[in-house]
Design a protein around this motif. Structure first.
Motif, PDB file in Angstrom:
ATOM      1  N   GLU A 193      -1.511   1.209   1.682  1.00 56.64           N
ATOM      2  CA  GLU A 193      -2.218   2.342   1.100  1.00 56.64           C
ATOM      3  C   GLU A 193      -2.997   3.102   2.171  1.00 56.64           C
ATOM      4  OE1 GLU A 193      -3.147   0.667  -3.378  1.00 56.64           O
ATOM      5  OE2 GLU A 193      -4.531   0.195  -1.750  1.00 56.64           O
ATOM      6  N   ARG A 218      -7.353   9.248  -4.598  1.00 55.13           N
ATOM      7  CA  ARG A 218      -7.047   7.819  -4.464  1.00 55.13           C
ATOM      8  C   ARG A 218      -7.637   7.060  -5.632  1.00 55.13           C
ATOM      9  NH1 ARG A 218      -9.888   5.707   0.448  1.00 55.13           N
ATOM     10  NH2 ARG A 218     -11.404   7.255  -0.135  1.00 55.13           N
ATOM     11  N   ASP A 222      -2.630   4.642  -7.863  1.00 54.06           N
ATOM     12  CA  ASP A 222      -2.917   4.545  -6.431  1.00 54.06           C
ATOM     13  C   ASP A 222      -3.211   5.924  -5.845  1.00 54.06           C
ATOM     14  OD1 ASP A 222      -2.700   1.793  -6.311  1.00 54.06           O
ATOM     15  OD2 ASP A 222      -0.605   1.839  -5.712  1.00 54.06           O
ATOM     16  N   ASP A 270       1.894   2.385  -5.057  1.00 49.37           N
ATOM     17  CA  ASP A 270       2.295   1.521  -3.953  1.00 49.37           C
ATOM     18  C   ASP A 270       2.385   0.091  -4.457  1.00 49.37           C
ATOM     19  OD1 ASP A 270       2.709   0.263  -1.533  1.00 49.37           O
ATOM     20  OD2 ASP A 270       0.595   0.292  -0.995  1.00 49.37           O
TER      21      ASP A 270
END
Length: 70
Positions: free
Chosen positions: A24, A41, A51, A63
Protein backbone atom coordinates in the motif's frame (compact mmCIF):
# COMPACT_ATOMS: atom_id res chain seq x y z
CA UNK A 1 -28.11 10.70 -2.19
CA UNK A 2 -26.81 10.53 1.35
CA UNK A 3 -24.30 7.76 2.01
CA UNK A 4 -24.06 6.35 5.49
CA UNK A 5 -20.94 4.74 6.81
CA UNK A 6 -20.25 2.67 9.86
CA UNK A 7 -18.84 5.16 12.37
CA UNK A 8 -17.30 2.32 14.37
CA UNK A 9 -14.88 1.73 11.48
CA UNK A 10 -13.52 5.30 11.43
CA UNK A 11 -10.91 4.73 14.16
CA UNK A 12 -9.87 1.47 12.52
CA UNK A 13 -9.45 3.27 9.17
CA UNK A 14 -7.27 5.93 10.83
CA UNK A 15 -5.08 3.21 12.30
CA UNK A 16 -4.78 1.50 8.91
CA UNK A 17 -3.71 4.80 7.30
CA UNK A 18 -0.91 5.11 9.84
CA UNK A 19 0.16 1.47 9.46
CA UNK A 20 0.04 0.76 5.73
CA UNK A 21 1.44 -2.46 4.32
CA UNK A 22 4.58 -2.20 2.19
CA UNK A 23 2.47 -2.75 -0.93
CA UNK A 24 0.00 0.00 0.00
CA UNK A 25 2.84 2.39 0.85
CA UNK A 26 4.51 1.73 -2.49
CA UNK A 27 1.29 2.28 -4.45
CA UNK A 28 0.42 5.46 -2.52
CA UNK A 29 3.79 7.24 -2.46
CA UNK A 30 5.00 6.16 -5.90
CA UNK A 31 1.80 6.69 -7.86
CA UNK A 32 -1.54 7.63 -6.32
CA UNK A 33 -0.49 10.52 -4.08
CA UNK A 34 0.52 12.66 -7.07
CA UNK A 35 -1.94 11.29 -9.62
CA UNK A 36 -4.06 13.87 -11.42
CA UNK A 37 -7.24 12.56 -9.77
CA UNK A 38 -7.59 12.74 -6.00
CA UNK A 39 -7.42 9.39 -4.21
CA UNK A 40 -8.30 8.80 -0.57
CA UNK A 41 -6.64 6.14 1.58
CA UNK A 42 -8.56 3.79 3.84
CA UNK A 43 -11.95 5.33 3.06
CA UNK A 44 -14.89 4.12 5.15
CA UNK A 45 -17.72 3.28 2.74
CA UNK A 46 -20.78 1.64 4.26
CA UNK A 47 -19.56 -1.33 6.28
CA UNK A 48 -16.25 -1.52 4.41
CA UNK A 49 -12.84 0.14 4.53
CA UNK A 50 -11.60 0.71 0.99
CA UNK A 51 -7.82 0.75 0.52
CA UNK A 52 -7.91 3.52 -2.10
CA UNK A 53 -10.91 5.42 -3.43
CA UNK A 54 -11.31 7.96 -6.24
CA UNK A 55 -14.74 9.63 -6.23
CA UNK A 56 -14.22 11.42 -9.57
CA UNK A 57 -13.55 8.15 -11.39
CA UNK A 58 -15.85 6.05 -9.17
CA UNK A 59 -12.89 3.73 -8.72
CA UNK A 60 -11.85 1.53 -5.82
CA UNK A 61 -8.43 -0.12 -5.58
CA UNK A 62 -8.24 -2.95 -3.09
CA UNK A 63 -4.79 -4.29 -2.28
CA UNK A 64 -5.05 -7.95 -1.35
CA UNK A 65 -1.31 -8.62 -1.41
CA UNK A 66 -1.11 -8.86 2.36
CA UNK A 67 -3.50 -10.38 4.85
CA UNK A 68 -5.27 -7.88 7.05
CA UNK A 69 -7.13 -8.57 10.25
CA UNK A 70 -9.73 -6.12 11.47
Amino acid sequence: MERKHNKMLVENAKSLRKNMTDEERHLWYDFLKTYEYKFLRQKVFGNYILDFYCAAAKLVIEDSAAYKFY
